[in-house]
Design a protein around this motif. Sequence first.
Motif: not given
Length: 181
Positions: A50, A93-94, A106, A116
């Motif tokens: 992430c 992905t955050c 992010c 993340c």
Amino acid sequence: MKHTFYFVLLFPIIFLISHCNGVFYCDQINGVKECDIGAWLQWNSCTHSCGGGSAKRFRKLCCSPSYNSYNQCALNCNKTLSSLQETRTCGQTCIQGYFNVSQNSCQCSGNYTGDCCQTLKADISTTTGSTNGIAWKIPLICVAVIVACVGIGCLIWFLVKRYKKNMNNDNIHPTDDSTTE
């Protein structure tokens, strides 16, 4: 039995020579010659799960087993690495934020931080000693709750005591003095 022994012994050797770790693939039987480019291999694992990462994949390149590396073979074949590999962005992905493609990272929202956006930032007033935050209010709130609980307890005690007193007064029947005369 004798043929099985040769197959078991020779198959791994033939496989290794023909595949050369999956990158140096030459198949002289099917007309693949040295420096021929084959299909793309699978993508490597992403460098980060992430917060932004990258993954690469390479094309098969037919090379002589005498080369020690893919790069050495590519140079000998007059191939640029950029024509033989691709890179893609992954790990977008955050948890508490959004992924910024141009920065490949992010962008955390609110009071969150980390690769993340998974960590809640500490209240600045507790770390700097400022009295503007909530840190100094917590003991005051605790005292107020304790006082309120004691007050409610006293009120309940008073009401129960008064209720019992009224119950005892209702049970006392005055005697009729006229009958005793």
